[in-house]
Scaffold this active site. Structure first.
Site, PDB file in Angstrom:
ATOM      1  CE  LYS A 190      -1.758   2.938   2.825  1.00 43.66           C
ATOM      2  NZ  LYS A 190      -1.988   4.222   1.957  1.00 43.66           N
ATOM      3  N   GLY A 242       6.894   4.589   8.016  1.00 39.30           N
ATOM      4  CA  GLY A 242       5.935   5.685   8.330  1.00 39.30           C
ATOM      5  C   GLY A 242       6.290   6.187   9.638  1.00 39.30           C
ATOM      6  CB  CYS A 298      12.807   8.797   7.917  1.00 38.62           C
ATOM      7  SG  CYS A 298      13.811   7.941   6.763  1.00 38.62           S
TER       8      CYS A 298
HETATM    9  P1  TAP Z   1       2.354   7.914   8.203  1.00 38.78           P
HETATM   10  O1  TAP Z   1       1.179   8.845   8.127  1.00 38.78           O
HETATM   11  O2  TAP Z   1       2.620   6.855   9.262  1.00 38.78           O
HETATM   12  O3  TAP Z   1       2.115   7.046   6.754  1.00 38.78           O
HETATM   13  C1  TAP Z   1       2.726   6.081   6.319  1.00 38.78           C
HETATM   14  C2  TAP Z   1       1.802   4.981   5.588  1.00 38.78           C
HETATM   15  O4  TAP Z   1       1.059   4.251   6.468  1.00 38.78           O
HETATM   16  C3  TAP Z   1       0.866   5.656   4.497  1.00 38.78           C
HETATM   17  O5  TAP Z   1       0.926   4.698   3.333  1.00 38.78           O
HETATM   18  C4  TAP Z   1      -0.453   5.882   5.337  1.00 38.78           C
HETATM   19  O6  TAP Z   1      -1.302   6.052   4.511  1.00 38.78           O
HETATM   20  C5  TAP Z   1      -0.301   4.556   6.092  1.00 38.78           C
HETATM   21  N1  TAP Z   1      -1.297   4.652   7.390  1.00 38.78           N
HETATM   22  C6  TAP Z   1      -2.011   5.922   7.729  1.00 38.78           C
HETATM   23  N2  TAP Z   1      -2.572   5.311   8.866  1.00 38.78           N
HETATM   24  C7  TAP Z   1      -2.473   3.734   9.213  1.00 38.78           C
HETATM   25  C8  TAP Z   1      -3.280   2.794   9.932  1.00 38.78           C
HETATM   26  N3  TAP Z   1      -3.759   3.214  10.863  1.00 38.78           N
HETATM   27  N4  TAP Z   1      -2.568   1.589   9.618  1.00 38.78           N
HETATM   28  C9  TAP Z   1      -2.051   1.426   8.585  1.00 38.78           C
HETATM   29  N5  TAP Z   1      -1.396   2.166   7.788  1.00 38.78           N
HETATM   30  C10 TAP Z   1      -1.651   3.478   7.859  1.00 38.78           C
HETATM   31  O7  TAP Z   1       3.586   8.626   7.654  1.00 38.78           O
HETATM   32  P2  TAP Z   1       3.640   9.656   6.482  1.00 38.78           P
HETATM   33  O8  TAP Z   1       3.474  10.911   6.992  1.00 38.78           O
HETATM   34  O9  TAP Z   1       3.438   9.014   5.378  1.00 38.78           O
HETATM   35  O10 TAP Z   1       5.341   9.603   6.524  1.00 38.78           O
HETATM   36  C11 TAP Z   1       6.229  10.301   7.019  1.00 38.78           C
HETATM   37  C12 TAP Z   1       6.866   9.517   8.314  1.00 38.78           C
HETATM   38  O11 TAP Z   1       7.524   8.323   7.783  1.00 38.78           O
HETATM   39  C13 TAP Z   1       7.956  10.128   9.009  1.00 38.78           C
HETATM   40  O12 TAP Z   1       7.621  10.038  10.439  1.00 38.78           O
HETATM   41  C14 TAP Z   1       9.102   9.578   8.671  1.00 38.78           C
HETATM   42  O13 TAP Z   1      10.046   9.789   9.455  1.00 38.78           O
HETATM   43  C15 TAP Z   1       8.816   8.313   8.394  1.00 38.78           C
HETATM   44  N6  TAP Z   1       9.786   7.752   7.436  1.00 38.78           N
HETATM   45  C16 TAP Z   1      10.623   6.665   8.144  1.00 38.78           C
HETATM   46  C17 TAP Z   1      11.504   6.009   7.275  1.00 38.78           C
HETATM   47  C18 TAP Z   1      12.483   5.148   7.665  1.00 38.78           C
HETATM   48  S1  TAP Z   1      13.241   4.097   6.878  1.00 38.78           S
HETATM   49  N7  TAP Z   1      12.585   5.046   8.988  1.00 38.78           N
HETATM   50  C19 TAP Z   1      11.650   6.260   5.846  1.00 38.78           C
HETATM   51  C20 TAP Z   1      10.681   7.447   5.268  1.00 38.78           C
HETATM   52  C21 TAP Z   1       9.816   7.888   6.147  1.00 38.78           C
HETATM   53  P3  TAP Z   1      -1.931   7.363   3.975  1.00 38.78           P
HETATM   54  O14 TAP Z   1      -0.794   8.097   3.263  1.00 38.78           O
HETATM   55  O15 TAP Z   1      -3.106   7.092   3.113  1.00 38.78           O
HETATM   56  O16 TAP Z   1      -2.262   8.301   5.174  1.00 38.78           O
END
Ligand code: TAP
Length: 486
Positions: A190, A242, A298
């Site tokens: 997803k 995420g 991240c």
């Molecule tokens: P999230 O809001 O956590 O979203 C990540 C993914 O999870 C998206 O596909 C999101 O869908 C989905 N999601 C949201 N709520 C969910 C739930 N209740 N159950 C399952 N899946 C769910 O993060 P983001 O804002 O997209 O990304 C930014 C974050 O990612 C930052 O905190 C960053 O540090 C972290 N990140 C970490 C890494 C590594 S390697 N540690 C790499 C990249 C990013 P939707 O988009 O549709 O909401």
């Protein structure tokens, strides 16, 4: 190249990447069982170009029934084809995917920049080549897993659910799919709601590669789609990248189940500059660590620690460099800072800027012009912030740097480790002994020395503490997709 008009006004001629050969469909369905199928509830959502606010496409929203169909397709492919296939044959498919990504690299880079807002230089030179490299690397391992883990029995897990964020949409898909396939698992992926297009393009590429039906399924949607995938009863492993907040929710919902889980979560990396470092290179490393890619990383070096003796000089040089950063059209090859990924994320960043100002810290922003349409944030530096402030504690995920000074090594180690996160850190010094001293004491999954934000598929990546658990890349990454016994 046109001449600079004045010191802080670089006047480069526009160098936009041509988009004529790139095709984005008006509507995208779900990729299940090797073909595109409409969502059961016939619901679609818009994906928008954050640099122009123009709608790019309508994308299917997968509900619970669609998630179930995708998991069933993945299970069937696992039981009947993928787990039975000789590993050397699996390897050929993965290798073919890597080659096809290379062949279509320009198209992928352009779509990544249009859908996500990141500068084409970043998607062209980092995201796409690294995505191909991950498939190449794992193609090599597929038939050598017994050598990777000698004296042990290895076997695949089954069906893997993978959920990825919006900051590296194609690269995160590659990080997740390549090792899963190499280890003999099938996948339901997803992508994030705001950046689904390159994952859907990847689905087209899987068809071109002749990947057997159902081996990879791609279901677009919002958080509820991800949640339905996590809660599905026939999933053997969830791999999530995420936010820490959603990661914690996923861990809670899998408590008591035997589903395997890896979490790659947020970060608040320390970038540490000693007085004996090569200052100009360190300034460039800091800029690369937080401003390129809009701070949507991240492992971004969002906390800057500068040794007090050089802090004035460092701040002066950093501000000078900030004034020369080019913000604007992500498709322009000169652009350093593209668009913020979404209006929601821009509002989040804005609220942190307000919090920093309210706390009384000095805020410096380059005076670069900001386009009228789209979502933009100027590169921002807060100096002499306190350890306890919101902007030095919380992940902002934008081009915002919070700076502190230090006098001794022990002081900076304490300050750098004073965070619930532990994903990455950077150290800039001329002394190898200082690097070794710090790398053993900084509680971070990756510590870069005299460089920042360098990735390689052979090198495991992952965090400590609230940055998650499990590693991606290298042998550690393979082990996350295998049962290893003996
Ligand atoms: P999230 O809001 O956590 O979203 C990540 C993914 O999870 C998206 O596909 C999101 O869908 C989905 N999601 C949201 N709520 C969910 C739930 N209740 N159950 C399952 N899946 C769910 O993060 P983001 O804002 O997209 O990304 C930014 C974050 O990612 C930052 O905190 C960053 O540090 C972290 N990140 C970490 C890494 C590594 S390697 N540690 C790499 C990249 C990013 P939707 O988009 O549709 O909401």
């Amino acid at each position: 190249m046109a001449k600079a008009k004045k010191d802080n006004d670089w006047n480069l001629a526009p160098a936009p990447e041509s988009t004529g050969h790139v095709k984005i469909d008006k509507k995208y369905d779900l990729f299940i069982g090797g073909k595109f199928v409409p969502p059961t509830a016939k619901k679609y959502f818009e994906t928008v170009n954050p640099a122009t606010e123009k709608i790019l496409s309508q994308v299917a929203e997968a509900g619970q029934k669609d998630v179930d169909k995708a998991v069933k397709a993945a299970r069937k492919a696992y039981d009947t084809v993928w787990s039975k296939m000789p590993p050397v044959e699996r390897s050929k498919y993965i290798f073919r995917i890597a080659r096809l990504i290379q062949e279509r690299a320009r198209e992928f880079a352009i779509i990544e920049s249009i859908d996500g807002g990141k500068p084409i230089r970043e998607s062209r030179d980092v995201d796409v080549p690294l995505a191909a490299a991950h498939f190449f690397y794992h193609a090599g391992w597929a038939d050598k897993l017994n050598y990777a883990f000698p004296n042990a029995e290895v076997s695949s897990l089954g069906v893997v659910g993978q959920i990825i964020p919006w900051n590296f949409p194609l690269l995160m898909a590659a990080w997740k799919i390549a090792p899963a396939l190499a280890c003999g698992n099938t996948v339901v992926l997803k992508p994030a709601e705001t950046t689904p297009l390159t994952a859907l393009k990847l689905a087209e590429l899987f068809m071109d590669a002749g990947l057997p039906d159902g081996v990879v399924n791609i279901i677009t949607g919002a958080g509820s789609t991800g949640q339905a995938l996590v809660e599905h009863s026939d999933i053997d492993k969830i791999a999530f990248t995420g936010s820490t907040q959603v990661g914690k929710m996923i861990k809670r919902s899998l408590a008591g189940k035997s589903t395997r889980l890896t979490l790659e979560l947020g970060g608040k990396a320390a970038n540490i500059i000693f007085e004996d470092s090569a200052i100009d290179q360190a300034v460039e490393g800091v800029v690369n660590g937080i401003y390129f890619n809009q701070g949507h990383v991240c492992c971004a070096g969002s906390r800057l620690f500068v040794e007090e003796s050089i802090s004035s000089e460092f701040i002066r040089k950093l501000k000078h460099r900030m004034d020369h950063l080019i913000l604007g059209d992500p498709l322009d090859k000169n652009t350093d800072i593209g668009a913020i990924n979404s209006e929601g994320q821009l509002n989040t960043i804005q609220s942190y800027l307000e919090a920093g100002e309210k706390d009384g810290f000095e805020m410096y922003q380059s005076n670069v012009a900001v386009p009228k349409k789209g979502f933009w944030c100027r590169p921002t530096l807060f100096t002499h912030v306190s350890q306890s402030s919101v902007i030095s504690k919380e992940e902002i995920f934008g081009p915002v740097l919070a700076m502190q000074t230090f006098r001794t090594i022990d002081e900076v180690i304490d300050k750098a480790n004073n965070t619930p996160y532990g994903l990455s850190a950077g150290v800039w010094t001329d002394k190898g002994s200082k690097i070794f001293n710090l790398t053993t004491k900084l509680k971070a999954g990756v510590v870069w020395a005299n460089t920042f934000n360098k990735f390689d598929p052979t090198s495991p990546f992952g965090g400590y503490k609230e940055s998650g658990f499990g590693r991606e890349g290298g042998l550690h990454g393979l082990s996350a997709y295998l049962k290893i016994t003996g």
